[in-house]
Design a protein around this motif. Structure first.
Motif, PDB file in Angstrom:
ATOM      1  N   GLY A   1       0.797  -1.223   0.000  1.00 40.10           N
ATOM      2  CA  GLY A   1       0.000   0.000   0.000  1.00 40.10           C
ATOM      3  C   GLY A   1       0.830   1.274   0.000  1.00 40.10           C
ATOM      4  N   GLU A   2       2.077   1.168  -0.468  1.00 41.45           N
ATOM      5  CA  GLU A   2       2.932   2.354  -0.530  1.00 41.45           C
ATOM      6  C   GLU A   2       2.482   3.249  -1.676  1.00 41.45           C
ATOM      7  OE1 GLU A   2       6.979   0.982  -0.717  1.00 41.45           O
ATOM      8  OE2 GLU A   2       6.992   0.532   1.427  1.00 41.45           O
ATOM      9  N   PRO A   3       2.753   4.539  -1.568  1.00 37.08           N
ATOM     10  CA  PRO A   3       2.307   5.453  -2.624  1.00 37.08           C
ATOM     11  C   PRO A   3       3.059   5.222  -3.934  1.00 37.08           C
ATOM     12  CG  PRO A   3       3.699   6.614  -1.051  1.00 37.08           C
ATOM     13  CD  PRO A   3       3.456   5.228  -0.493  1.00 37.08           C
ATOM     14  N   LEU A   4       2.357   5.448  -5.015  1.00 43.03           N
ATOM     15  CA  LEU A   4       2.960   5.419  -6.351  1.00 43.03           C
ATOM     16  C   LEU A   4       2.408   6.655  -7.061  1.00 43.03           C
ATOM     17  CD1 LEU A   4       4.822   3.818  -8.225  1.00 43.03           C
ATOM     18  CD2 LEU A   4       2.827   2.580  -9.044  1.00 43.03           C
ATOM     19  N   THR A   5       3.138   7.740  -6.935  1.00 42.75           N
ATOM     20  CA  THR A   5       2.670   9.029  -7.421  1.00 42.75           C
ATOM     21  C   THR A   5       3.004   9.223  -8.899  1.00 42.75           C
ATOM     22  OG1 THR A   5       4.732  10.160  -6.872  1.00 42.75           O
ATOM     23  CG2 THR A   5       3.067  10.009  -5.118  1.00 42.75           C
ATOM     24  N   VAL A   6       2.422  10.262  -9.458  1.00 37.76           N
ATOM     25  CA  VAL A   6       2.717  10.607 -10.854  1.00 37.76           C
ATOM     26  C   VAL A   6       4.200  10.915 -11.009  1.00 37.76           C
ATOM     27  CG1 VAL A   6       2.267  12.293 -12.678  1.00 37.76           C
ATOM     28  CG2 VAL A   6       0.377  11.419 -11.295  1.00 37.76           C
ATOM     29  N   THR A   7       4.777  11.582 -10.028  1.00 39.92           N
ATOM     30  CA  THR A   7       6.207  11.901 -10.074  1.00 39.92           C
ATOM     31  C   THR A   7       7.043  10.619 -10.068  1.00 39.92           C
ATOM     32  OG1 THR A   7       5.787  13.970  -8.928  1.00 39.92           O
ATOM     33  CG2 THR A   7       8.061  13.179  -8.946  1.00 39.92           C
ATOM     34  N   MET A   8       6.656   9.652  -9.248  1.00 45.46           N
ATOM     35  CA  MET A   8       7.378   8.384  -9.208  1.00 45.46           C
ATOM     36  C   MET A   8       7.246   7.639 -10.539  1.00 45.46           C
ATOM     37  SD  MET A   8       6.316   7.195  -5.371  1.00 45.46           S
ATOM     38  CE  MET A   8       7.184   5.639  -5.380  1.00 45.46           C
ATOM     39  N   LEU A   9       6.057   7.645 -11.102  1.00 48.43           N
ATOM     40  CA  LEU A   9       5.860   7.005 -12.403  1.00 48.43           C
ATOM     41  C   LEU A   9       6.703   7.678 -13.484  1.00 48.43           C
ATOM     42  CD1 LEU A   9       2.011   6.349 -12.278  1.00 48.43           C
ATOM     43  CD2 LEU A   9       3.841   4.635 -12.195  1.00 48.43           C
ATOM     44  N   ALA A  10       6.794   9.007 -13.417  1.00 46.71           N
ATOM     45  CA  ALA A  10       7.646   9.737 -14.365  1.00 46.71           C
ATOM     46  C   ALA A  10       9.107   9.317 -14.187  1.00 46.71           C
ATOM     47  CB  ALA A  10       7.483  11.241 -14.188  1.00 46.71           C
ATOM     48  N   GLY A  11       9.527   9.144 -12.946  1.00 48.67           N
ATOM     49  CA  GLY A  11      10.892   8.688 -12.677  1.00 48.67           C
ATOM     50  C   GLY A  11      11.152   7.312 -13.243  1.00 48.67           C
ATOM     51  N   ILE A  12      10.179   6.417 -13.109  1.00 42.53           N
ATOM     52  CA  ILE A  12      10.317   5.077 -13.676  1.00 42.53           C
ATOM     53  C   ILE A  12      10.449   5.157 -15.190  1.00 42.53           C
ATOM     54  CG2 ILE A  12       9.076   2.913 -14.078  1.00 42.53           C
ATOM     55  CD1 ILE A  12       7.980   3.210 -11.182  1.00 42.53           C
ATOM     56  N   VAL A  13       9.630   5.998 -15.817  1.00 43.76           N
ATOM     57  CA  VAL A  13       9.714   6.174 -17.268  1.00 43.76           C
ATOM     58  C   VAL A  13      11.088   6.710 -17.664  1.00 43.76           C
ATOM     59  CG1 VAL A  13       8.803   7.513 -19.217  1.00 43.76           C
ATOM     60  CG2 VAL A  13       7.230   6.414 -17.615  1.00 43.76           C
ATOM     61  N   LEU A  14      11.614   7.659 -16.897  1.00 39.25           N
ATOM     62  CA  LEU A  14      12.940   8.213 -17.194  1.00 39.25           C
ATOM     63  C   LEU A  14      14.038   7.157 -17.051  1.00 39.25           C
ATOM     64  CD1 LEU A  14      12.685  11.740 -15.541  1.00 39.25           C
ATOM     65  CD2 LEU A  14      12.882  11.228 -17.990  1.00 39.25           C
ATOM     66  N   VAL A  15      13.944   6.333 -16.014  1.00 39.01           N
ATOM     67  CA  VAL A  15      14.937   5.272 -15.820  1.00 39.01           C
ATOM     68  C   VAL A  15      14.898   4.294 -16.989  1.00 39.01           C
ATOM     69  CG1 VAL A  15      15.529   3.273 -14.394  1.00 39.01           C
ATOM     70  CG2 VAL A  15      15.044   5.456 -13.310  1.00 39.01           C
ATOM     71  N   ILE A  16      13.700   3.893 -17.379  1.00 39.41           N
ATOM     72  CA  ILE A  16      13.561   2.978 -18.514  1.00 39.41           C
ATOM     73  C   ILE A  16      14.078   3.640 -19.787  1.00 39.41           C
ATOM     74  CG2 ILE A  16      11.878   1.781 -19.972  1.00 39.41           C
ATOM     75  CD1 ILE A  16      10.269   1.288 -17.337  1.00 39.41           C
ATOM     76  N   GLY A  17      13.791   4.940 -19.959  1.00 39.77           N
ATOM     77  CA  GLY A  17      14.307   5.671 -21.115  1.00 39.77           C
ATOM     78  C   GLY A  17      15.822   5.695 -21.129  1.00 39.77           C
ATOM     79  N   GLY A  18      16.430   5.868 -19.968  1.00 41.64           N
ATOM     80  CA  GLY A  18      17.890   5.851 -19.887  1.00 41.64           C
ATOM     81  C   GLY A  18      18.466   4.510 -20.286  1.00 41.64           C
ATOM     82  N   VAL A  19      17.826   3.445 -19.861  1.00 41.87           N
ATOM     83  CA  VAL A  19      18.286   2.109 -20.237  1.00 41.87           C
ATOM     84  C   VAL A  19      18.147   1.905 -21.743  1.00 41.87           C
ATOM     85  CG1 VAL A  19      17.802  -0.363 -20.026  1.00 41.87           C
ATOM     86  CG2 VAL A  19      17.883   1.074 -17.994  1.00 41.87           C
ATOM     87  N   LEU A  20      17.059   2.391 -22.307  1.00 39.86           N
ATOM     88  CA  LEU A  20      16.885   2.272 -23.759  1.00 39.86           C
ATOM     89  C   LEU A  20      17.967   3.047 -24.510  1.00 39.86           C
ATOM     90  CD1 LEU A  20      13.003   2.508 -24.087  1.00 39.86           C
ATOM     91  CD2 LEU A  20      14.450   0.494 -24.417  1.00 39.86           C
ATOM     92  N   LEU A  21      18.339   4.217 -23.995  1.00 37.22           N
ATOM     93  CA  LEU A  21      19.424   4.975 -24.629  1.00 37.22           C
ATOM     94  C   LEU A  21      20.739   4.207 -24.577  1.00 37.22           C
ATOM     95  CD1 LEU A  21      18.659   8.616 -23.421  1.00 37.22           C
ATOM     96  CD2 LEU A  21      18.435   7.692 -25.740  1.00 37.22           C
ATOM     97  N   VAL A  22      21.008   3.553 -23.447  1.00 37.07           N
ATOM     98  CA  VAL A  22      22.223   2.729 -23.341  1.00 37.07           C
ATOM     99  C   VAL A  22      22.140   1.577 -24.337  1.00 37.07           C
ATOM    100  CG1 VAL A  22      23.512   1.148 -21.842  1.00 37.07           C
ATOM    101  CG2 VAL A  22      22.718   3.348 -20.953  1.00 37.07           C
ATOM    102  N   GLU A  23      20.976   0.958 -24.424  1.00 35.86           N
ATOM    103  CA  GLU A  23      20.773  -0.166 -25.347  1.00 35.86           C
ATOM    104  C   GLU A  23      20.985   0.251 -26.794  1.00 35.86           C
ATOM    105  OE1 GLU A  23      19.657  -3.733 -27.184  1.00 35.86           O
ATOM    106  OE2 GLU A  23      20.069  -3.409 -25.069  1.00 35.86           O
ATOM    107  N   PHE A  24      20.335   1.325 -27.201  1.00 33.13           N
ATOM    108  CA  PHE A  24      20.431   1.762 -28.591  1.00 33.13           C
ATOM    109  C   PHE A  24      21.798   2.364 -28.911  1.00 33.13           C
ATOM    110  CE2 PHE A  24      15.628   2.315 -28.220  1.00 33.13           C
ATOM    111  CZ  PHE A  24      15.388   1.067 -28.755  1.00 33.13           C
TER     112      PHE A  24
END
Length: 108
Positions: free
Chosen positions: A74-97
């Motif tokens: 039941g921990e919070p999952l805010t819009v800001t946290m979701l944006a952070g997750i998207v940014l982390v995944i985006g960073g990994v994709l940049l490393v991949e590509f």
């Protein structure tokens, strides 16, 4: 193997929270991290690049742990946290590509 490494690391991280109230969960923590690192070493031994492998492992673990922490504890999952997750995944994709492109500091 990488998916299993992510899942075992995520189980270990979530078990840390559970162990605060029920100490036997620490055995899952130790086992989960141990399995995860053994699997990571096997992936690297097979020739996978460390930057790409570790990036995927870390980003997936962060995202999965945050989402499951919300669902299970039941921990919070805010819009800001979701944006952070998207940014982390985006960073990994940049490393991949970018892994096949020119290298900084190599050959020159």
């Amino acid at each position: 193997m990488l998916a299993a490494a992510v899942l075992s690391e995520t189980a270990a991280a979530l078990s840390l929270k559970a162990a605060l109230d029920t100490p036997w969960w620490y055995s899952v923590v130790v086992t989960g991290y141990g399995v995860s690192f053994v699997l990571l070493s096997m992936i690297l031994r097979a020739g996978a690049p460390i930057g790409k492998t570790y990036g995927i492992w870390a980003a997936s673990g962060i995202a999965l742990t945050a989402v499951l922490g919300c669902l299970i504890f039941g921990e919070p999952l805010t819009v800001t946290m979701l944006a952070g997750i998207v940014l982390v995944i985006g960073g990994v994709l940049l490393v991949e590509f970018g892994s096949g492109r020119s290298r900084i500091g190599v050959d020159g």
